[in-house]
Every structure is written in structure tokens, then in C-alpha cells.
Design a protein around this motif. Structure first.
Motif, PDB file in Angstrom:
ATOM      1  N   VAL A  43       0.523  -1.490   0.089  1.00  0.00           N
ATOM      2  CA  VAL A  43       0.205  -0.131   0.229  1.00  0.00           C
ATOM      3  C   VAL A  43       0.910   0.973   0.042  1.00  0.00           C
ATOM      4  O   VAL A  43       0.133   1.774  -0.638  1.00  0.00           O
ATOM      5  CB  VAL A  43      -0.854  -0.183   1.009  1.00  0.00           C
ATOM      6  N   GLN A  44       1.707   1.377   0.586  1.00  0.00           N
ATOM      7  CA  GLN A  44       2.775   2.439   0.606  1.00  0.00           C
ATOM      8  C   GLN A  44       3.799   2.750  -0.390  1.00  0.00           C
ATOM      9  O   GLN A  44       3.742   4.069  -0.850  1.00  0.00           O
ATOM     10  CB  GLN A  44       4.069   2.122   1.934  1.00  0.00           C
ATOM     11  N   GLY A  45       3.281   1.946  -0.877  1.00  0.00           N
ATOM     12  CA  GLY A  45       4.002   2.127  -2.613  1.00  0.00           C
ATOM     13  C   GLY A  45       3.193   2.452  -3.185  1.00  0.00           C
ATOM     14  O   GLY A  45       3.620   2.664  -4.592  1.00  0.00           O
ATOM     15  N   GLY A  46       2.010   3.164  -3.174  1.00  0.00           N
ATOM     16  CA  GLY A  46       0.955   3.737  -4.614  1.00  0.00           C
ATOM     17  C   GLY A  46       0.165   3.069  -5.621  1.00  0.00           C
ATOM     18  O   GLY A  46       0.268   1.870  -5.560  1.00  0.00           O
ATOM     19  N   TRP A  47       0.260   3.684  -6.284  1.00  0.00           N
ATOM     20  CA  TRP A  47      -0.476   3.200  -7.403  1.00  0.00           C
ATOM     21  C   TRP A  47      -2.294   2.864  -7.622  1.00  0.00           C
ATOM     22  O   TRP A  47      -2.311   3.418  -6.311  1.00  0.00           O
ATOM     23  CB  TRP A  47       0.391   1.979  -8.861  1.00  0.00           C
ATOM     24  N   ASP A  48      -2.263   1.399  -7.616  1.00  0.00           N
ATOM     25  CA  ASP A  48      -3.361   0.583  -6.578  1.00  0.00           C
ATOM     26  C   ASP A  48      -3.535   0.287  -5.746  1.00  0.00           C
ATOM     27  O   ASP A  48      -3.331  -1.591  -5.647  1.00  0.00           O
ATOM     28  CB  ASP A  48      -3.572  -0.035  -8.345  1.00  0.00           C
ATOM     29  N   THR A  49      -3.456   0.842  -4.521  1.00  0.00           N
ATOM     30  CA  THR A  49      -3.322   0.521  -3.502  1.00  0.00           C
ATOM     31  C   THR A  49      -4.548  -0.653  -3.342  1.00  0.00           C
ATOM     32  O   THR A  49      -3.769  -2.048  -2.854  1.00  0.00           O
ATOM     33  CB  THR A  49      -3.575   1.573  -3.089  1.00  0.00           C
ATOM     34  N   ASP A  50      -5.451  -1.079  -3.156  1.00  0.00           N
ATOM     35  CA  ASP A  50      -6.602  -1.528  -3.019  1.00  0.00           C
ATOM     36  C   ASP A  50      -6.042  -2.913  -3.201  1.00  0.00           C
ATOM     37  O   ASP A  50      -6.229  -4.043  -3.424  1.00  0.00           O
ATOM     38  CB  ASP A  50      -7.739  -1.307  -2.706  1.00  0.00           C
ATOM     39  N   CYS A  51      -5.636  -2.788  -4.757  1.00  0.00           N
ATOM     40  CA  CYS A  51      -5.313  -4.068  -5.719  1.00  0.00           C
ATOM     41  C   CYS A  51      -4.269  -4.453  -5.061  1.00  0.00           C
ATOM     42  O   CYS A  51      -3.620  -6.040  -5.131  1.00  0.00           O
ATOM     43  CB  CYS A  51      -5.114  -3.990  -6.949  1.00  0.00           C
ATOM     44  N   ASN A  52      -3.168  -4.140  -4.919  1.00  0.00           N
ATOM     45  CA  ASN A  52      -1.482  -4.092  -4.705  1.00  0.00           C
ATOM     46  C   ASN A  52      -1.708  -5.644  -2.900  1.00  0.00           C
ATOM     47  O   ASN A  52      -1.168  -6.353  -2.755  1.00  0.00           O
ATOM     48  CB  ASN A  52      -0.841  -3.262  -4.322  1.00  0.00           C
ATOM     49  N   GLY A  53      -2.859  -4.626  -2.199  1.00  0.00           N
ATOM     50  CA  GLY A  53      -2.812  -5.257  -1.079  1.00  0.00           C
ATOM     51  C   GLY A  53      -3.431  -6.282  -0.713  1.00  0.00           C
ATOM     52  O   GLY A  53      -2.664  -7.645  -0.218  1.00  0.00           O
ATOM     53  N   ALA A  54      -4.248  -6.175  -1.680  1.00  0.00           N
ATOM     54  CA  ALA A  54      -5.130  -7.444  -1.912  1.00  0.00           C
ATOM     55  C   ALA A  54      -4.300  -8.877  -2.407  1.00  0.00           C
ATOM     56  O   ALA A  54      -4.088  -9.918  -1.868  1.00  0.00           O
ATOM     57  CB  ALA A  54      -6.620  -7.433  -2.981  1.00  0.00           C
ATOM     58  N   THR A  55      -3.701  -8.727  -3.832  1.00  0.00           N
ATOM     59  CA  THR A  55      -2.700  -9.747  -4.030  1.00  0.00           C
ATOM     60  C   THR A  55      -1.774 -10.275  -3.366  1.00  0.00           C
ATOM     61  O   THR A  55      -0.987 -11.220  -3.112  1.00  0.00           O
ATOM     62  CB  THR A  55      -1.675  -8.960  -4.949  1.00  0.00           C
ATOM     63  N   ALA A  56      -0.352  -9.182  -2.833  1.00  0.00           N
ATOM     64  CA  ALA A  56       0.201  -9.595  -1.489  1.00  0.00           C
ATOM     65  C   ALA A  56      -0.386 -10.390  -0.781  1.00  0.00           C
ATOM     66  O   ALA A  56       0.260 -11.285   0.129  1.00  0.00           O
ATOM     67  CB  ALA A  56       1.123  -8.343  -1.477  1.00  0.00           C
ATOM     68  N   GLY A  57      -0.999  -9.657  -0.090  1.00  0.00           N
ATOM     69  CA  GLY A  57      -2.207 -10.583   1.136  1.00  0.00           C
ATOM     70  C   GLY A  57      -2.516 -12.005   0.548  1.00  0.00           C
ATOM     71  O   GLY A  57      -2.624 -12.673   1.609  1.00  0.00           O
ATOM     72  N   SER A  58      -3.344 -11.987   0.099  1.00  0.00           N
ATOM     73  CA  SER A  58      -3.659 -13.547  -0.622  1.00  0.00           C
ATOM     74  C   SER A  58      -2.060 -13.916  -0.970  1.00  0.00           C
ATOM     75  O   SER A  58      -2.391 -15.510  -0.650  1.00  0.00           O
ATOM     76  CB  SER A  58      -4.364 -12.684  -2.666  1.00  0.00           C
TER      77      SER A  58
END
Length: 436
Positions: A370-385
Motif C-alpha cells: 500500500v505504501q508503494g502507491g498506485w493501485d493500492t487496494d489491488c496491490n494490498g489484496a494480491t500481496a495479502g492473498s
């Protein structure tokens, strides 16, 4: 923004898409003023002319959209790790993947599409940097930062009571429904049928909304992915892919093939590759011992001469050079910052980096995504998955999972109020079936 019913906007964005993917436009490109002044007939004529734009001589990438050609471009896969989980352990991993996805999505949703400098300033002002919990809400009054996403009232710290509606989670539920209903032999046409049955048009975005419009116009896959769809290499298919990994634990190649059938409804080239990579990553995470190994396995799903493969290899190289997070993220920005904040390539790079620099800690992993920016909800979701698939539900701290209250809001017809625990059980049943 990105109104797929506005042909002028489609023309402007199609010019950008073609230039990014190596096409020579010359006199085919149209100025902003000319687009605004053009009649509807002229705009549609320009869009038709752009379909003939040639590739630049010497373009170094080869990015096919047909499965046989994609698989012909994939590098040799490393020896896969053997899945060694009993049914109970596999259930814990699947539940961890579902909850990790939900938590990562909720974390990133309030600052979706913010620049990382804006996220950092926002959090530092509230003594919440680096991320350790859900994001604090904004104080009343004027602000020196962009407005939080309208969902902030149900996605910020102290305000969460269940998983707020988000397309990242909608698509994961729908993919499971398709797998459970049609089996592993489902077709892209089956995916189209379920979109039309289950989704309101306005709850899909960019490439998916364009493909939905094309279905209504009577087009069928793969034409739905290319007709007046300048978002065909954006992140949409990548965010739809995780469930294909959930039901293919330890088999990234199978997960990637399933994801391909879903992705081709709305995407081409790197848009498809991102979906195949994401599904393969999650599948590999069930069996591999480290995220580095899982990422190496997933890279075998991506054509070696593609821009996505180049970006992912670049992230691995940054890690091998032992850069710290900020230096690595700066390098990703320099290489891919000109792309849309919701493009596949730059966001996949952020996810890969978050998983590597997260170093086996859930909070750090989704925090960096999320701190990485851009599409934060998508990136947090994929990383968490992916994290949940590798480490299981017990590795997810309770302050992330308890506020989710085992309940999901969704725009998907017939599924509002779904429970992650029940979805995980259903996923396990599908995963244990012969998948063909």
C-alpha cells in the motif's frame, strides 16, 4: 474518468495504449483539440483507423494473446515444490489467502491511486508511518492531501465492521462460483454469462466495463477485449485471478491456464500475462518455502520477451543487489512511473517487491504494497492473498482479521453478506476435486 461510453475519451486513451505497446501512429494520432472538435462519426472513424497502426521496427518485445503462443514464449519452469499439506492444513492456507486478500484490500482502499509521497505524508502527519494497522481517518476540515476514497467511512481504523464492497473481492467470489458451477472446463463464454447475470454495469471499471459494453453490443470473446477497449493491458484481469490459484495449490501452470480463460474476455497481452502471473504466484505460494521461490515459479507463466517479464526480472535484480525498500521503490518508479496508476506492469512490480521486502511479516508485506502507491487496494489484496496462501491463517495478526467480522459486502448478485470462512470451505471442496 475512463467513461467507456464516451468515444472521445476512448480515442484519447487508445492513442496512449498504442504508443505504450510499440505501435507507430505517425499521422494516425489526433490532437486533443481535434478530438474535442470532431463529430461522433469522425471519432469512430479515427478509432477504426488506429486498428491498422503498425508496430515499430525493432520493437524488442513479443507479447501474444493466444494461449498456445503465450505458452510457446514462456521460459522453462523451475522444478516445482511438492505440495505437502493435509486437508486441515490446506484449509488453513486457503482461509489465510481469503482473509489476507480482504485485509490487504481494505487497507489500500482509502488511498486508492494516491502517489506514494502523498500516502507517506498523510501517514507521517498522523504518526502512522510505516503502516502497522488500518489507515487512520482524516480529521474534519480542509486538507492538503487528495480526498480519501468515498469508502473511507467503512475502511479506516475504528470504522471497519466487515469487508466493504470492492471489485477485487467481487471477482474472487465470482471466480470461485464459476469454478464450482462449471468446473475446470469452464469457458470464456461462461465467464461472460456470469458477468451479465451477476454484475451491475456501473460496478465494473475500465477494461471490464468496456468488455461488458461490447457483450451488450453483441460481440463475443476475444473481440470483447479489443473493440474500443484502450484498457486491455490494465490491472483488471490481474485482480480477478487469485481464486484460480486457490483451487490449484502447488500447480502454478494449471492456475495460469484457468486465469487465461477468464482474462481473455477483457484483456490482451500484458493484461492477460498479469492474470496468469498472479494466479501462478498464489498457487506456487501454497507449496514453496519462500516468496523468492514462489515468484521465480510464477515468472514461468509470463512470456519471457514481454514487458511484464522484464519488469518482474527487474524487481528480482533489485532484491539481489540488496537495496533497501525506498531505493528499490524509487527504481520501480523510474522504470514504470509513466504508466497509468492502474496498469498491470507497474503494479505487478510493486506487489513482487512488497512480497520480497516484506520478509515473511504480514503487516510489513501489505503495508509496503500500500505504501508503494498506485493501485493500492489491488496491490494490498494480491500481496495479502499470496502471503496467506504461503503462511496460513494463523500468521495473520488478529488486529487485521477481527474487524472483518467474517462478512463481505459485494455487488455480485446473490452473494452479498458472504462469509470468508464459508468461501474458504467452498474453495477447499473445489480444490480437492480432480481439476483436469
Amino acid at each position: 474518468m475512463h467513461d467507456v461510453l464516451d468515444m472521445r475519451e476512448m480515442l484519447r486513451d487508445e492513442i496512449i495504449q498504442l504508443r505504450e505497446s510499440g505501435h507507430v501512429l505517425d499521422d494516425l494520432a489526433t490532437s486533443a483539440g481535434a478530438i474535442d472538435a470532431a463529430s461522433d462519426v469522425e471519432v469512430r472513424g479515427r478509432l477504426a483507423e488506429l486498428e491498422a497502426a503498425p508496430m515499430a521496427a525493432g520493437w524488442p518485445y513479443h507479447e501474444p494473446s493466444q494461449l498456445e503462443a503465450i505458452e510457446g514464449e514462456q521460459p522453462a519452469a523451475p522444478e516445482p515444490a511438492q505440495l505437502s499439506l493435509d486437508e486441515s492444513a490446506l484449509h488453513g492456507r486457503i482461509l489465510g489467502a481469503w482473509l489476507g486478500r480482504c485485509a490487504g484490500c481494505m487497507l489500500g482502499k482509502p488511498v486508492e491511486s494516491w502517489q506514494r509521497s502523498q500516502i507517506r505524508e498523510y501517514l507521517q502527519h498522523r504518526r502512522a508511518y510505516p503502516i502497522r494497522d488500518y489507515l487512520p481517518p482524516a480529521e474534519p476540515g480542509p486538507h492538503d492531501h487528495p480526498p480519501l476514497h468515498p469508502s473511507w467511512a467503512e475502511t479506516t481504523l475504528g470504522r471497519i465492521g466487515g469487508v466493504a464492497r470492492d471489485d477485487d473481492i467481487d471477482y474472487t467470489i465470482l471466480a470461485l462460483h464459476i469454478l464450482d458451477t462449471y468446473g475446470p472446463g469452464f469457458t470464456t463464454a461462461d465467464v461472460a454469462t456470469e458477468w451479465l447475470r451477476r454484475f451491475p454495469f456501473a460496478q465494473l471499471y475500465t477494461a471490464e466495463r468496456a468488455a461488458y459494453r461490447n457483450l451488450i453490443l453483441g460481440l463475443r470473446p476475444p473481440a470483447t477485449a479489443v473493440h474500443v477497449n484502450p484498457y486491455r493491458e490494465w490491472i483488471g484481469a490481474q485482480i480477478r485471478a487469485d481464486a484460480f490459484g486457490y483451487v490449484s495449490p502447488g500447480d502454478p501452470a494449471h492456475a495460469a491456464r484457468l486465469a487465461y480463460k477468464d482474462a481473455r474476455l477483457s484483456h490482451t497481452a500484458n493484461g492477460i500475462f498479469g492474470a496468469m502471473w498472479s494466479a501462478a504466484l498464489v498457487a506456487a505460494s501454497f507449496a514453496e518455502r519462500s516468496m523468492g521461490d514462489a515468484l521465480r515459479s510464477a515468472l514461468a507463466a509470463v512470456p519471457a520477451r514481454s514487458r511484464l517479464a522484464e519488469a518482474l526480472r527487474g524487481v528480482a535484480d533489485l532484491r539481489a543487489r540488496d537495496l533497501d525498500w525506498e531505493a528499490a521503490r524509487d527504481a520501480i518508479e523510474e522504470r514504470h512511473g509513466a504508466l497509468s496508476p492502474v496498469h498491470t506492469i507497474n503494479n505487478a512490480a510493486v506487489v513482487a517487491a512488497a512480497l520480497l521486502w516484506g520478509e515473511g511479516d504480514f503487516t510489513r508485506t501489505i503495508g509496503l504494497a500500500v505504501q508503494g502507491g498506485w493501485d493500492t487496494d489491488c496491490n494490498g489484496a494480491t500481496a495479502g492473498s499470496a502471503f496467506g496462501a504461503m503462511h496460513g491463517v494463523h500468521a495473520l495478526p488478529a488486529h487485521w482479521t477481527a474487524p472483518l467480522e467474517d462478512r463481505i459486502r459485494t455487488a455480485l448478485f446473490g452473494f452479498d453478506g458472504a462469509r470468508p470462512s464459508a468461501l474458504a470451505e467452498r474453495t477447499l471442496r473445489v480444490a480437492l476435486r480432480p481439476m483436469g
